[in-house]
Design a protein around this motif. Structure first.
Motif, mmCIF file in Angstrom:
data_model
loop_
_atom_site.group_PDB
_atom_site.id
_atom_site.type_symbol
_atom_site.label_atom_id
_atom_site.label_comp_id
_atom_site.label_asym_id
_atom_site.label_seq_id
_atom_site.Cartn_x
_atom_site.Cartn_y
_atom_site.Cartn_z
ATOM 1 N N ARG A 178 0.853 -1.182 0.000
ATOM 2 C CA ARG A 178 0.000 0.000 0.000
ATOM 3 C C ARG A 178 0.894 1.239 0.000
ATOM 4 O O ARG A 178 1.957 1.250 0.625
ATOM 5 C CB ARG A 178 -0.928 0.013 1.225
ATOM 6 C CG ARG A 178 -1.952 -1.131 1.227
ATOM 7 C CD ARG A 178 -2.955 -0.949 0.105
ATOM 8 N NE ARG A 178 -3.996 -1.968 0.091
ATOM 9 C CZ ARG A 178 -3.965 -3.063 -0.662
ATOM 10 N NH1 ARG A 178 -2.920 -3.297 -1.457
ATOM 11 N NH2 ARG A 178 -4.962 -3.916 -0.640
ATOM 12 N N LYS A 179 0.445 2.275 -0.713
ATOM 13 C CA LYS A 179 1.211 3.510 -0.832
ATOM 14 C C LYS A 179 0.296 4.673 -0.464
ATOM 15 O O LYS A 179 -0.219 5.374 -1.339
ATOM 16 C CB LYS A 179 1.759 3.652 -2.254
ATOM 17 C CG LYS A 179 2.645 2.474 -2.669
ATOM 18 C CD LYS A 179 3.050 2.526 -4.133
ATOM 19 C CE LYS A 179 3.853 1.297 -4.517
ATOM 20 N NZ LYS A 179 4.239 1.298 -5.953
ATOM 21 N N PRO A 180 0.092 4.902 0.832
ATOM 22 C CA PRO A 180 -0.931 5.857 1.277
ATOM 23 C C PRO A 180 -0.690 7.290 0.832
ATOM 24 O O PRO A 180 -1.640 8.045 0.640
ATOM 25 C CB PRO A 180 -0.886 5.741 2.804
ATOM 26 C CG PRO A 180 0.467 5.172 3.109
ATOM 27 C CD PRO A 180 0.780 4.267 1.966
ATOM 28 N N PHE A 181 0.584 7.680 0.657
ATOM 29 C CA PHE A 181 0.897 9.070 0.319
ATOM 30 C C PHE A 181 1.550 9.173 -1.057
ATOM 31 O O PHE A 181 2.243 10.144 -1.353
ATOM 32 C CB PHE A 181 1.805 9.682 1.387
ATOM 33 C CG PHE A 181 1.343 9.413 2.790
ATOM 34 C CD1 PHE A 181 0.083 9.818 3.214
ATOM 35 C CD2 PHE A 181 2.143 8.718 3.681
ATOM 36 C CE1 PHE A 181 -0.353 9.557 4.505
ATOM 37 C CE2 PHE A 181 1.713 8.453 4.976
ATOM 38 C CZ PHE A 181 0.454 8.867 5.386
ATOM 39 N N GLY A 182 1.355 8.166 -1.897
ATOM 40 C CA GLY A 182 1.921 8.182 -3.228
ATOM 41 C C GLY A 182 3.204 7.376 -3.317
ATOM 42 O O GLY A 182 3.701 6.824 -2.335
#
Length: 374
Positions: A178-182
């Protein structure tokens, strides 16, 4: 400082893509002046949105903008990296000491400093995953019914990537990550409650204490086509307070052990037991992580608290940060706003400022140990 201590039963949904941060806070996050920020934007032709402050349009930085600028500074040589990739485990066998808070916020700060960072939630309670905006309990369909994007669901964890035994369905890193902030922010391998069975998987595996170490070495060296960790400078793991095989594996695999310690005798006792355990590790495995102890829940001008801090420093000379993490409601308030403290602009000097100071000391300590003076 952790959610359980403040009775937070859930983390609200925040659309990180829509957040815009003011130039002053963006510069503070990156540790640069606003003038330097403008120069970087011009030099690299970055297009920053304008938002209205009253009737005046001003620059509004997305989280992707901020982490992208951090990566640019690193690639441009403005930030010095470590001489080799490192693995950090946040652990002490005592609940309520701010382990999850430290893992999440320090992981974010590593990315803000330009390090390519992977946070691994190694606790089936999945609090780090929740702090970073993911729901370990609901399916994608259930989240959509609540008006929350389905990609906030957790679909796998480290057990699905390690492929040890047959307890878990094998998955690709792209399915789990997962890449919550890009792309340029910290990446996350989340957790959910089925991770609890990983304890059984590890106990039944050959070389059970070394499974994480073997996995990380192979993933970092490109030997696992389904799971490539070669680009990460820092891997930081959050652990449950229990002495499970997951926690044991994370300690054996770690170069550094960050130990948040409350200023009470029970936490001291837990750290003393941990130090003894690490001594046994050194005998058994011919290696042991370096301890970095962080005083937490600190209150100024309390003689008993100061006496306990002095005692901690005497017990573990050279291993305790000079900067403590103060007792503050900001930790819970930031989560009520759906943001980790490191990205919460209302954070004060006793919360966000203190966390930044601790991060600076952690980086300095790591450099000293990796780059001893000649």
């Amino acid at each position: 400082m952790e959610n359980a201590e403040f009775g937070l039963e859930q983390y609200p949904y925040t659309n990180f893509d829509e957040l815009r941060l003011a130039p002053k806070f963006a510069a503070e996050c990156l540790g640069v002046s606003q003038q330097t920020l403008v120069l970087l934007e011009k030099e690299h032709d970055l297009q920053i949105d304008r938002v209205l402050r009253g009737t005046v349009p001003v620059r509004g930085y997305s989280l992707d903008d901020i982490f992208r600028i951090a990566a640019i500074r690193r690639d441009s040589g403005h930030i010095k990296g470590f001489p080799r990739p490192i693995t950090i485990s946040t652990y002490v066998q005592k609940g309520g000491t701010a382990k999850t808070t430290s893992s999440c916020n320090l992981g974010i700060m590593f990315s803000l400093a330009g390090f390519k960072t992977l946070i691994i939630d190694n606790d089936q309670q999945a609090d780090v995953s929740s702090m970073m905006g993911y729901d370990p309990d609901l399916t994608a369909e259930e989240l959509v019914d609540l008006g929350i994007p389905g990609d906030r669901a957790v679909t796998g964890h480290i057990g699905n990537l390690m492929r040890v035994g047959n307890m878990y369905q094998p998955m690709e890193l792209s399915e789990v990550i997962r890449k919550p902030f890009g792309e340029f922010g910290p990446h996350l391998i989340p957790a959910e409650d089925s991770l609890d069975d990983m304890d059984i998987v590890l106990r039944n595996a050959n070389g059970s204490d070394f499974r994480y170490s073997i996995f990380f070495e192979q993933a970092r060296s490109g030997k696992l086509p389904h799971c490539d960790f070669s680009k990460y400078d820092v891997i930081i793991m959050d652990n449950a307070p229990s002495g499970s095989m997951l926690s044991r594996n994370s300690m054996v695999a770690a170069d550094f052990l960050i130990c948040p310690i409350r200023m009470d005798k029970f936490s001291f006792r837990a750290l003393s037991r941990l130090a003894y355990k690490l001594g046994e590790f050194a005998k058994d495995f011919d290696r042991s992580p370096e301890i970095i102890a962080v005083p937490t829940m600190y209150i100024r001008n309390r003689p008993r608290i100061q006496a306990n801090l002095d005692r901690l420093k005497n017990l573990f000379p050279g291993k305790v940060t000079e900067s403590p993490l103060y007792l503050s409601e900001d930790y819970s308030k930031s989560l009520e706003d759906g943001l980790p403290l490191a990205l919460w602009r209302a954070g004060g000097e006793n919360s966000l400022g203190a966390m930044r100071n601790v991060f600076g000391e952690v980086v300095t300590r790591i450099r000293e140990l990796l780059e001893p003076s000649k």
